[in-house]
Design a protein around this motif. Structure first.
Motif, mmCIF file in Angstrom:
data_model
loop_
_atom_site.group_PDB
_atom_site.id
_atom_site.type_symbol
_atom_site.label_atom_id
_atom_site.label_comp_id
_atom_site.label_asym_id
_atom_site.label_seq_id
_atom_site.Cartn_x
_atom_site.Cartn_y
_atom_site.Cartn_z
ATOM 1 N N UNK A 76 29.340 53.827 42.490
ATOM 2 C CA UNK A 76 30.423 53.299 42.079
ATOM 3 C C UNK A 76 31.022 52.088 43.091
ATOM 4 N N UNK A 77 31.535 50.966 42.418
ATOM 5 C CA UNK A 77 32.206 50.174 43.229
ATOM 6 C C UNK A 77 31.081 49.127 43.935
ATOM 7 N N UNK A 78 29.718 49.463 43.799
ATOM 8 C CA UNK A 78 28.879 48.261 44.316
ATOM 9 C C UNK A 78 28.694 47.167 43.494
ATOM 10 N N UNK A 79 27.973 46.467 44.014
ATOM 11 C CA UNK A 79 27.924 44.969 43.413
ATOM 12 C C UNK A 79 27.484 44.816 41.976
ATOM 13 N N UNK A 80 26.793 45.804 41.611
ATOM 14 C CA UNK A 80 26.439 45.794 39.929
ATOM 15 C C UNK A 80 27.286 46.667 39.270
ATOM 16 N N UNK A 81 28.075 47.514 39.717
ATOM 17 C CA UNK A 81 28.738 48.607 38.961
ATOM 18 C C UNK A 81 29.632 47.640 37.959
ATOM 19 N N UNK A 82 29.769 48.334 36.509
ATOM 20 C CA UNK A 82 30.635 47.531 35.828
ATOM 21 C C UNK A 82 31.690 48.545 35.335
ATOM 22 N N UNK A 84 34.091 51.183 37.144
ATOM 23 C CA UNK A 84 34.603 51.761 38.290
ATOM 24 C C UNK A 84 34.764 53.193 38.252
ATOM 25 N N UNK A 85 35.070 53.835 37.153
ATOM 26 C CA UNK A 85 35.673 55.070 36.762
ATOM 27 C C UNK A 85 34.597 55.749 35.951
ATOM 28 N N UNK A 88 33.879 54.800 30.311
ATOM 29 C CA UNK A 88 33.333 54.284 28.915
ATOM 30 C C UNK A 88 31.996 54.649 28.839
#
Lengths: 105, 452
Positions: A76-82, A84-85, A88
């Motif tokens: 979660x929240x790292x560079x490649x995360x699309x 955050x929660x 979806x």
């Protein structure tokens, strides 16, 4: 028919930064009984590109819920995360086509 | 001894129904407990040591709760103060509390429970074999630990009880488990341990365990054999389904919950409606285990600059993926030749909003969108470097043609400058537990008298 068209609700959410959990609310004992047979853990693993042995599955009859938990491929929240929660991610399972065998087989 | 806990909402800053709070206070609770955070919004809060909620919203709600505390004459506790529960956000919450005490004319004793971990303590624990990875865990060593901007340990019931034992009116706790602030007092008073943790888990999101989630306020009664939960808003009902379904929420395993010193097992829990509003739960079990506290840490993973362009021309919308691939290839070449940067120094990624920006490679649908948003994300070693790359790519994101023989296109930029410097990109860097011989060994308590 997609899975989403046959159940009450599909939702997903992070369970901490390293996991996502997906709940399928079937809404009734009858639909739950159908879905526990028709949703295969292998399909879910493929859908989320996760090794099968890392997918946790809980069939919870009291709640008419099938729950899947998978480690996030990206934290979660790292560079490649699309997302955050992770909320979806449920869409993939919601839109999963189920085979055409009738519900009341 | 039966214990009544009032939980005003799932988190301070999100709001609660004031009438419901007044009803809760009138029920004469033994403690008012609220959560102040979680990792839910991502690594920024912990990385930067800042609250995600507005100070004004926090102060306004904390004012109501400080008044409710004065009326009820019982302790008020907030866990994971300031979203991440680092020392800096505990102090931020303490400042707000001091201001309010003066404004409200209250003289109160305030205990601060600090959860931040010095890097050398964590590094030593790692060296001593006192740190174990959970699944999945990032790799760590002494250097990685030293590079983290904030590390916190999640306090459990024992540390909260130490704070309660100071006799403080108000407890501002740093990072705690979501449940510890609610479970601590029932456990201290000898209520059923399984019920204390299970009831705390059900209550930690406030009225989310009821049919009216946004109303916030709930009351949980703990006793020797179980717990009873009731929502305080008139329109909010706790039903066996709404209560038991809450164990699914943000939990990988809906039956097991790990806490410092053991785990909760709700496999045999029974949920029974006492009436239309209240649910009784019995049969949950507490299974004692090794005393460990979970660690959370964040580090800077780079600095970012972003750019957004919108493609409206159908020619580009329908070829968006091909266009962005070609553009990325061209820009990586331009960055290498003009700035002399190698591939390991930076990343440049474009996400196509309207195509697959939420799910990326897992997206299995395609459509014919009216327009496509192109979100460019540059991550580099410094903000200056990221900003420089942003400026370098800017004219090409605006004008890059799909084919060489066409007129130069110009896409829609929503604002000027087109680039935005985002500052540091933080990453969660720990998913580990640390073994403690003494629960207070990694936590600090400070008690002060404040106010008028």
């Amino acid at each position: 028919m997609t899975l989403g068209e046959q159940v009450l609700k599909v939702r997903s959410k992070n369970a901490g930064p390293f996991w996502v959990t997906i709940d399928v609310f079937c809404g009734s004992a009858e639909v739950y009984a159908q879905m526990t047979r028709r949703i295969e853990t292998e399909q879910v693993a493929r859908l989320f590109d996760t090794p099968l042995q890392l997918v946790k599955r809980f069939d919870i009859a009291d709640l008419h819920v099938i729950k899947f938990s998978i480690p996030r491929p990206v934290v979660q929240g790292s560079r490649w995360d699309r997302d955050m929660h992770g909320a979806q991610w449920a869409c993939l399972l919601e839109e999963l086509p189920l085979d055409e065998s009738p519900l009341c087989a | 001894m039966p214990t009544r806990v009032l939980v005003p909402s799932g988190v301070l800053g999100l709001g609660f129904d004031r009438g419901a709070l007044a009803r809760g206070v009138a029920m004469r609770p033994d403690i008012i407990a609220i959560d102040g955070g979680s990792t839910d919004s991502g690594p920024f809060s912990l990385g930067a040591g800042q609250s995600k909620y507005a100070r004004a919203a926090t102060k306004s709600e904390w004012r109501d709760l400080m008044q409710a505390r004065a009326t009820a004459g019982v302790p008020l506790i907030i866990g994971t103060a300031g979203t991440c529960g680092a020392d800096a956000t505990v102090d931020w919450m303490y400042d707000i509390t001091c201001e309010l005490a003066a404004e409200l004319g209250q003289r109160v004793s305030v205990a601060r429970l600090y959860s931040s971990q010095p890097a050398d303590r964590v590094a030593k624990a790692l060296q001593d074999g006192q740190i174990s990875p959970l699944t999945p865990a990032p790799a760590i060593d002494a250097a990685a630990i030293a590079a983290m901007t904030n590390i916190v340990a999640l306090a459990g019931a024992e540390q909260v009880q130490a704070a309660l034992n100071t006799g403080a009116d108000i407890i501002i706790a740093g990072r705690t488990t979501d449940t510890a602030t609610i479970a601590a007092l029932p456990l201290m008073r000898g209520d059923h341990a399984g019920a204390a943790w299970h009831g705390a888990k059900i209550a930690e999101c406030g009225a989310l365990c009821s049919t009216n989630p946004t109303s916030g306020v709930i009351v949980v009664d703990f006793d020797a054999s179980g717990f009873t939960v009731e929502a305080m808003h008139e329109a909010a009902l706790c039903t066996p389904h709404s209560v038991s379904a809450h164990m699914l929420y943000e939990n990988t395993d809906p039956f097991i919950l790990y806490e410092p010193g053991g785990h909760l097992d709700v496999t045999d829990a029974r949920y029974r409606a006492l009436d239309a509003r209240r649910v009784r739960v019995e049969g949950s079990a507490w299974v004692p285990g090794r005393y460990t506290v979970k660690l959370e840490g964040a580090r800077v993973a780079g600095y970012q600059t972003t750019i957004i362009a919108v493609l409206r021309s159908h020619h580009y919308v329908s070829n968006a993926k091909a266009w962005v691939e070609k553009l990325t290839y061209y820009l990586n070449g331009a960055i290498a030749t003009r700035m002399g940067l190698a591939a390991e120094h930076y990343t440049l990624e474009f996400r196509l909003i309207g195509v697959d920006s939420a799910l990326g490679g897992q997206e299995n649908r395609s459509g014919d969108p009216v327009e496509v948003g192109v979100l460019g994300i540059v991550t580099a070693r410094t903000q200056e470097e990221a900003a420089e790359i942003g400026k370098l790519i800017n004219p090409f994101v605006l004008h890059y043609p799909l084919t060489e023989d066409e007129e130069l296109p110009t896409f829609a930029f929503p604002y000027s400058p087109a680039t935005t410097d985002r500052g540091a990109l933080y990453e969660f860097a720990l998913n580990h537990v640390m073994t403690l011989d003494d629960p207070m060994a990694a936590f600090r308590l400070v008690v002060t008298e404040v106010g008028a």
